[in-house]
Motif scaffolding. Structure first.
Motif, PDB file in Angstrom:
ATOM      1  N   SER A   7     -17.729   8.055  86.023  1.00 29.39           N
ATOM      2  CA  SER A   7     -16.535   8.736  86.547  1.00 29.39           C
ATOM      3  C   SER A   7     -16.841   9.559  87.799  1.00 29.39           C
ATOM      4  CB  SER A   7     -15.928   9.634  85.463  1.00 29.39           C
ATOM      5  OG  SER A   7     -16.850  10.659  85.111  1.00 29.39           O
ATOM      6  N   ARG A   8     -18.104   9.938  87.989  1.00 27.84           N
ATOM      7  CA  ARG A   8     -18.489  10.728  89.170  1.00 27.84           C
ATOM      8  C   ARG A   8     -18.845   9.854  90.368  1.00 27.84           C
ATOM      9  NH1 ARG A   8     -22.982  13.751  85.648  1.00 27.84           N
ATOM     10  NH2 ARG A   8     -21.648  14.474  83.961  1.00 27.84           N
ATOM     11  N   GLU A   9     -18.928   8.540  90.151  1.00 25.22           N
ATOM     12  CA  GLU A   9     -19.364   7.628  91.221  1.00 25.22           C
ATOM     13  C   GLU A   9     -18.198   6.799  91.755  1.00 25.22           C
ATOM     14  OE1 GLU A   9     -22.534   7.406  92.330  1.00 25.22           O
ATOM     15  OE2 GLU A   9     -23.435   8.744  90.834  1.00 25.22           O
ATOM     16  N   LYS A  10     -18.267   6.473  93.035  1.00 27.30           N
ATOM     17  CA  LYS A  10     -17.266   5.575  93.623  1.00 27.30           C
ATOM     18  C   LYS A  10     -17.757   4.135  93.509  1.00 27.30           C
ATOM     19  CE  LYS A  10     -15.325   8.775  97.035  1.00 27.30           C
ATOM     20  NZ  LYS A  10     -15.197   9.090  98.472  1.00 27.30           N
ATOM     21  N   SER A  11     -16.848   3.221  93.426  1.00 29.40           N
ATOM     22  CA  SER A  11     -17.100   1.760  93.403  1.00 29.40           C
ATOM     23  C   SER A  11     -18.066   1.305  92.310  1.00 29.40           C
ATOM     24  CB  SER A  11     -17.591   1.268  94.775  1.00 29.40           C
ATOM     25  OG  SER A  11     -18.903   1.735  95.038  1.00 29.40           O
ATOM     26  N   VAL A  12     -18.092   2.036  91.190  1.00 30.10           N
ATOM     27  CA  VAL A  12     -18.879   1.603  90.027  1.00 30.10           C
ATOM     28  C   VAL A  12     -17.922   1.497  88.841  1.00 30.10           C
ATOM     29  CG1 VAL A  12     -20.760   2.145  88.425  1.00 30.10           C
ATOM     30  CG2 VAL A  12     -21.013   2.668  90.850  1.00 30.10           C
ATOM     31  N   GLU A  13     -18.023   0.406  88.091  1.00 29.63           N
ATOM     32  CA  GLU A  13     -17.160   0.251  86.920  1.00 29.63           C
ATOM     33  C   GLU A  13     -17.970  -0.120  85.690  1.00 29.63           C
ATOM     34  OE1 GLU A  13     -14.420  -3.094  87.261  1.00 29.63           O
ATOM     35  OE2 GLU A  13     -15.674  -3.910  88.872  1.00 29.63           O
ATOM     36  N   LEU A  14     -17.422   0.239  84.536  1.00 38.71           N
ATOM     37  CA  LEU A  14     -18.050  -0.051  83.254  1.00 38.71           C
ATOM     38  C   LEU A  14     -17.168  -1.060  82.525  1.00 38.71           C
ATOM     39  CD1 LEU A  14     -20.508   0.880  81.567  1.00 38.71           C
ATOM     40  CD2 LEU A  14     -19.053   2.628  80.564  1.00 38.71           C
ATOM     41  N   ILE A  15     -17.751  -2.212  82.165  1.00 42.00           N
ATOM     42  CA  ILE A  15     -16.982  -3.285  81.506  1.00 42.00           C
ATOM     43  C   ILE A  15     -17.442  -3.385  80.054  1.00 42.00           C
ATOM     44  CG2 ILE A  15     -16.383  -5.732  81.563  1.00 42.00           C
ATOM     45  CD1 ILE A  15     -17.320  -5.685  84.547  1.00 42.00           C
ATOM     46  N   GLY A  16     -16.485  -3.257  79.140  1.00 40.74           N
ATOM     47  CA  GLY A  16     -16.818  -3.351  77.718  1.00 40.74           C
ATOM     48  C   GLY A  16     -16.743  -1.987  77.061  1.00 40.74           C
ATOM     49  N   PRO A  17     -17.290  -1.863  75.829  1.00 40.08           N
ATOM     50  CA  PRO A  17     -18.138  -2.845  75.153  1.00 40.08           C
ATOM     51  C   PRO A  17     -17.329  -3.967  74.488  1.00 40.08           C
ATOM     52  CG  PRO A  17     -17.909  -0.894  73.778  1.00 40.08           C
ATOM     53  CD  PRO A  17     -17.151  -0.605  75.039  1.00 40.08           C
ATOM     54  N   SER A  18     -18.022  -5.072  74.235  1.00 41.50           N
ATOM     55  CA  SER A  18     -17.414  -6.190  73.515  1.00 41.50           C
ATOM     56  C   SER A  18     -18.482  -6.858  72.658  1.00 41.50           C
ATOM     57  CB  SER A  18     -16.839  -7.204  74.504  1.00 41.50           C
ATOM     58  OG  SER A  18     -17.880  -7.757  75.285  1.00 41.50           O
ATOM     59  N   LYS A  19     -18.012  -7.546  71.632  1.00 40.20           N
ATOM     60  CA  LYS A  19     -18.961  -8.323  70.824  1.00 40.20           C
ATOM     61  C   LYS A  19     -19.501  -9.459  71.688  1.00 40.20           C
ATOM     62  CE  LYS A  19     -16.780  -7.509  66.325  1.00 40.20           C
ATOM     63  NZ  LYS A  19     -16.069  -8.144  65.191  1.00 40.20           N
ATOM     64  N   ALA A  20     -20.784  -9.756  71.538  1.00 38.71           N
ATOM     65  CA  ALA A  20     -21.381 -10.865  72.289  1.00 38.71           C
ATOM     66  C   ALA A  20     -20.744 -12.174  71.842  1.00 38.71           C
ATOM     67  CB  ALA A  20     -22.888 -10.911  72.052  1.00 38.71           C
ATOM     68  N   ALA A  21     -20.721 -13.163  72.747  1.00 38.73           N
ATOM     69  CA  ALA A  21     -20.153 -14.482  72.404  1.00 38.73           C
ATOM     70  C   ALA A  21     -20.854 -15.058  71.176  1.00 38.73           C
ATOM     71  CB  ALA A  21     -20.285 -15.426  73.595  1.00 38.73           C
ATOM     72  N   LEU A  22     -22.167 -14.844  71.091  1.00 34.82           N
ATOM     73  CA  LEU A  22     -22.923 -15.207  69.889  1.00 34.82           C
ATOM     74  C   LEU A  22     -23.188 -13.891  69.151  1.00 34.82           C
ATOM     75  CD1 LEU A  22     -25.365 -17.667  71.675  1.00 34.82           C
ATOM     76  CD2 LEU A  22     -23.445 -18.307  70.204  1.00 34.82           C
ATOM     77  N   TYR A  23     -22.228 -13.504  68.299  1.00 35.84           N
ATOM     78  CA  TYR A  23     -22.204 -12.143  67.757  1.00 35.84           C
ATOM     79  C   TYR A  23     -23.379 -11.845  66.824  1.00 35.84           C
ATOM     80  CZ  TYR A  23     -20.306  -7.988  65.354  1.00 35.84           C
ATOM     81  OH  TYR A  23     -20.124  -6.733  64.831  1.00 35.84           O
ATOM     82  N   ARG A  24     -23.778 -12.827  66.017  1.00 32.39           N
ATOM     83  CA  ARG A  24     -24.885 -12.601  65.082  1.00 32.39           C
ATOM     84  C   ARG A  24     -25.933 -13.678  65.272  1.00 32.39           C
ATOM     85  NH1 ARG A  24     -25.700 -13.260  58.948  1.00 32.39           N
ATOM     86  NH2 ARG A  24     -24.033 -14.784  59.124  1.00 32.39           N
ATOM     87  N   ILE A  25     -27.156 -13.265  65.554  1.00 35.11           N
ATOM     88  CA  ILE A  25     -28.301 -14.175  65.689  1.00 35.11           C
ATOM     89  C   ILE A  25     -29.444 -13.617  64.849  1.00 35.11           C
ATOM     90  CG2 ILE A  25     -30.016 -15.159  67.291  1.00 35.11           C
ATOM     91  CD1 ILE A  25     -27.319 -16.298  67.893  1.00 35.11           C
ATOM     92  N   GLN A  26     -29.995 -14.432  63.972  1.00 35.06           N
ATOM     93  CA  GLN A  26     -31.116 -14.050  63.100  1.00 35.06           C
ATOM     94  C   GLN A  26     -30.813 -12.761  62.323  1.00 35.06           C
ATOM     95  OE1 GLN A  26     -34.404 -14.056  65.895  1.00 35.06           O
ATOM     96  NE2 GLN A  26     -34.892 -16.154  65.411  1.00 35.06           N
ATOM     97  N   ASN A  27     -29.623 -12.703  61.754  1.00 32.52           N
ATOM     98  CA  ASN A  27     -29.182 -11.555  60.936  1.00 32.52           C
ATOM     99  C   ASN A  27     -29.042 -10.250  61.708  1.00 32.52           C
ATOM    100  OD1 ASN A  27     -28.773 -12.811  58.437  1.00 32.52           O
ATOM    101  ND2 ASN A  27     -30.965 -12.778  57.985  1.00 32.52           N
ATOM    102  N   LYS A  28     -28.952 -10.327  63.022  1.00 28.49           N
ATOM    103  CA  LYS A  28     -28.776  -9.126  63.848  1.00 28.49           C
ATOM    104  C   LYS A  28     -27.476  -9.240  64.629  1.00 28.49           C
ATOM    105  CE  LYS A  28     -33.692  -8.194  64.151  1.00 28.49           C
ATOM    106  NZ  LYS A  28     -34.905  -8.370  64.957  1.00 28.49           N
ATOM    107  N   PHE A  29     -26.695  -8.141  64.628  1.00 31.87           N
ATOM    108  CA  PHE A  29     -25.419  -8.104  65.326  1.00 31.87           C
ATOM    109  C   PHE A  29     -25.633  -7.661  66.772  1.00 31.87           C
ATOM    110  CE2 PHE A  29     -24.598  -7.534  60.836  1.00 31.87           C
ATOM    111  CZ  PHE A  29     -23.567  -8.446  60.604  1.00 31.87           C
ATOM    112  N   ARG A  30     -24.790  -8.195  67.687  1.00 35.74           N
ATOM    113  CA  ARG A  30     -25.019  -7.963  69.119  1.00 35.74           C
ATOM    114  C   ARG A  30     -23.720  -7.563  69.831  1.00 35.74           C
ATOM    115  NH1 ARG A  30     -25.656 -12.766  71.190  1.00 35.74           N
ATOM    116  NH2 ARG A  30     -27.099 -12.318  72.868  1.00 35.74           N
TER     117      ARG A  30
END
Length: 805
Positions: A738-761
């Motif tokens: 919020s203190r910076e110009k021309s910087v944006e934060l996208i997300g958070p979102s679940k990864a397209a491959l949400y669970r791999i090897q019993n770990k959530f992403r």
């Protein structure tokens, strides 16, 4: 968790004047003893702080030079990892392993021991090895305990007081073990020797051969027939010792049809490009070039000539190739031209073998390193050129910490050494094209194939029409089947490309809609018909094919989708007399798989080669005149802003395998979406027009190369803890953004491959116009390091990410 700080240790009196920058040291760290790397020496420190001392010094000279230290410092800062992790990435994996060497005293060592002229630790070590006759590093450490000195071992070896030999162990790639025999050092007196050999003429004959020097047992058998029994008896009498030595295997690539030794004749276009590069090499100044050459335009020959010129100046060269095990032709071509001046560095080698190749470079035995991503760290001092072939390839970006891009790291290394960087590709990345527009890279082009050969004719096949109008529900269209039949009748070869392994993409129940998913990942299981098993392509979990639906107990189970196994089955049914072979990860487990495929393709033992993207990688088969792309939409339908660029590169590269000989090539691309703009440029071979269109899209959507990105991935076995962690990270970064110009934060979102090897992403992306601005935000974000230490949450920071799945 690796720490980013640099720690200060005291040098004890016995190592004063011996410790140098770039050496490894053993140091106490908490309750452990770990390996550290010396990055600086100083005589000043805060006297109020009590420093711990170095425990041991395993090197007699630096293993990392100042150039590599500076490079790894930049890499750690830019890619957000610890300096130690960056240095470790620059060294071969086998360097810190327990050595398999066995040490024995030499005559010089025995003499020094009798004179008593050595230090206390060296004397104790020599006595221990003398008592054991031979000892490994592990035996010395265990037997001597705290009295063992790694510095003394390294020093005694360097001074020739200890001799080392390899203990036998199985080698995976590139080397073979040869059994040899030699006389022992402490032989009995002549009269006693005469008595021992008197009754056996065969033993005497073998002994006399070994008196001339060590001989391998195979050669000895040729010199003295039936020598094996004599060797056994001589060993029992204590006169000889039998040992093993390691030697490089001869290359398995068939080179009978390839040019040897002299340079090939340049085309006028190649000549023009080389003259520009030659001038830059003569000046010995940093200059990056992007060589955009169509498939079959002779880029490799230009690379070789540039390296040849660099060698003539007394300098060295690095040649980088993506996934080197996939391109045996490139390696062989370099070996033919430069002989034993080439070291090979790639992931197919065992740790020990990688160390041996690295050591050749370190000891200045070779002048060229040919390798994959890690070759960028080859320890050359006087580097003249770094060549990056197929610079667009995603395998140059490491997908584990440190997540560096070898192409960008090569540019930074060349800048510091005033070397030339040559990036080459038929389908350059948009990042590199953009850098030519900014005049950061100089643009060079090869628009014609060597020998006036035509680029292949590319046609689209609308699979919707095949099904609707022709009622053809097979994997192959009528046009492709007819074209294959035509090529087979003319004894020409065919590539069929499908970038998906297995028989069926997923298995489902038609009654209740249940789909079989992996127990450990949020992905469907792929059916592999050859093994009659279901396999997860992300964690390798496998399960038996169910006989009924586990949800509704229905006995009907259906298959949907297809892969290379299914394509192979269908091709064999359609062309039963054709010699069909498949090349994918399932068929290339053995080290010789690629070499065998190359040999069979060149000898005509394969009519149709079916494969995944492995068959797009730099292979040159003059008799391949037809390429069929079975399902072109797979690459286009990936949820990533780079999917269209990657699909275009893949289509262009695989099309480039056709028509590299005298017969013009033909490419048939099967698609359900022929209206997509990408196909128009593939058909016209118009890479520049595609770049222009794609860059306009990227600019409008604010994506790289017009912006820069840092991706955060939160990984946790506990879904709730992971959600809390990504939430805290989002809050912390939001305040800073919020203190910076021309910087944006996208997300958070679940990864397209949400669970791999019993770990959530989960994913979170920081995007802005300036990388320095993004890095500064990251430095201020304490949440990244604080979260890592709690709740078994892993936060991965990926600078300039290539994979957002």
């Amino acid at each position: 968790m690796p720490l980013k700080e640099v720690f200060t240790y005291k040098i004890p009196a016995e190592y004063l004047g011996k410790v140098q920058v770039g050496m490894r040291v053993f140091v106490p760290f908490g309750r452990r003893r770990i390996t550290g790397y010396v990055v600086n020496l100083t005589s000043k420190w805060d006297k109020d702080i009590q420093l711990k001392s170095i425990s041991d010094l395993p090197d007699t000279k630096p293993i990392v030079d100042e150039g590599i230290l500076a490079l790894t410092k930049w890499l750690a800062s830019y890619y957000q990892c610890s300096w130690g992790e960056a240095i470790r990435a620059a060294l071969p994996a086998g360097i810190d392993d327990e050595s398999r060497e066995e040490f024995a005293l030499t005559e010089a060592g025995a003499e020094a021991l009798s004179k008593g002229s050595l230090s206390k630790s060296a004397t104790i070590l020599l006595h221990f090895i003398k008592e054991k006759n031979k000892a490994t590093l592990k035996q010395c450490q265990k037997g001597m305990g705290k009295k063992f000195s790694a510095y003394s071992l390294a020093h005694l070896k360097q001074e020739g007081m200890l001799i080392s030999s390899e203990t036998i162990h199985k080698s995976k790639v590139g080397y073979q073990f040869i059994k040899a025999a030699r006389l022992v050092q402490a032989l009995p007196k002549p009269e006693q020797l005469e008595k021992l050999l008197k009754r056996s003429p065969k033993q005497k004959q073998v002994y006399e051969q070994l008196a001339k020097g060590e001989v391998n047992t195979t050669d000895l058998e040729k010199q003295v027939s039936g020598s094996a029994a004599a060797l056994k008896s001589l060993k029992e009498k204590g006169l000889i010792e039998i040992f093993t030595r390691k030697s490089e295997r001869a290359s398995q690539v068939d080179v009978s049809n390839q040019p040897i030794g002299p340079s090939l004749k340049f085309t006028p276009e190649q000549k023009k490009v080389f003259s520009v590069l030659s001038e830059a090499i003569k000046k010995s100044k940093f200059q990056p070039f992007l060589l955009h050459g169509v498939t079959g335009s002779g880029k490799t020959e230009i690379y070789i000539r540039c390296i040849q010129q660099v060698l003539e100046q007394g300098k060295t060269a690095i040649m980088m190739v993506p996934e080197i095990s996939l391109t045996p032709q490139t390696v062989e071509r370099f070996r033919q031209r430069f002989g034993d001046r080439v070291a090979i560095l790639h992931s197919g080698l065992s740790q020990k073998e990688r160390f041996i190749e690295w050591k050749k470079i370190y000891d200045k035995q070779v002048s060229i390193a040919v390798g994959a991503r890690s070759a960028v760290f080859a320890p050359f001092n006087n580097l003249g050129i770094i060549v990056i072939d197929e610079e667009h390839d995603g395998s140059y970006k490491q997908d584990s910490t440190p997540r560096y891009h070898a192409r960008d790291t090569a540019v930074m290394r060349a800048r510091s050494l005033n070397a030339v960087v040559l990036l080459g590709s038929a389908t350059p990345s948009l990042e590199s094209i953009y850098n030519t527009q900014l005049d950061k890279y100089k643009y060079l082009t090869l628009e014609k194939r060597v020998g006036e050969r035509m680029l292949p004719m590319v046609s689209l096949v609308d699979m919707r029409k095949e099904r609707k109008e022709f009622k053809n529900f097979s994997l192959l269209s009528g046009q492709l089947i007819a074209a294959i039949r035509d090529r087979l009748s003319r004894k020409e070869q065919i590539f069929l490309f499908l970038n998906r392994r297995g028989t069926a993409r997923f298995v489902f129940c038609p009654d209740c809609g249940y789909v079989v998913e992996c127990n450990h990942c949020s992905v469907t299981m792929t059916f592999h018909g050859n093994e009659d098993r279901l396999l997860c392509h992300y964690c390798n979990f496998s399960a038996r094919m169910p006989s009924h639906c586990v949800e509704c107990q229905s006995e009907v189970i259906r298959f949907s989708g297809y892969g290379t196994q299914k394509l192979e089955e269908e091709t064999l049914k359609l062309f039963p007399k054709a010699k069909v072979s498949r090349l994918d990860r399932d068929t290339t487990q053995g080290k010789s798989a690629f070499a065998t495929m190359h040999r069979k393709m060149h000898s005509g033992e394969i009519d149709i080669l079916i494969g995944t993207q492995m068959i797009t990688k730099g292979h040159d088969f003059p008799n391949v005149t037809l390429v069929g792309v079975v399902a072109a939409d797979i690459a286009l339908n990936i949820p990533d802003f780079r999917s269209c660029e990657r699909a275009f590169q893949l289509m262009t590269q695989v099309a480039g395998r056709a028509g590299r000989g005298k017969v013009p090539g033909k490419v048939l691309i099967q698609t359900n979406n022929p209206e997509h703009y990408m196909f128009e440029y593939v058909m016209e071979h118009d890479v520049n027009a595609f770049h222009d269109k794609e860059l306009k899209f990227r600019k409008r959507l604010n994506y790289p190369p017009y912006t820069r990105m840092i991706a955060f991935e939160v990984v946790c076995e506990n879904e709730v803890h992971g959600q809390n962690a990504i939430g805290r990270l989002r809050q912390s970064l939001s305040r800073l953004v919020s203190r910076e110009k021309s910087v944006e934060l996208i997300g958070p979102s679940k990864a397209a491959l949400y669970r791999i090897q019993n770990k959530f992403r989960w994913h979170l992306i920081l995007r802005g116009g300036n990388m320095k601005q993004l890095q500064n935000i990251l430095l201020k974000c304490s949440q990244v390091n604080e979260t890592k230490a709690r709740e078994k949450v892993k936060i991965i920071v990926d600078v300039d990410p290539l994979n957002l799945l």
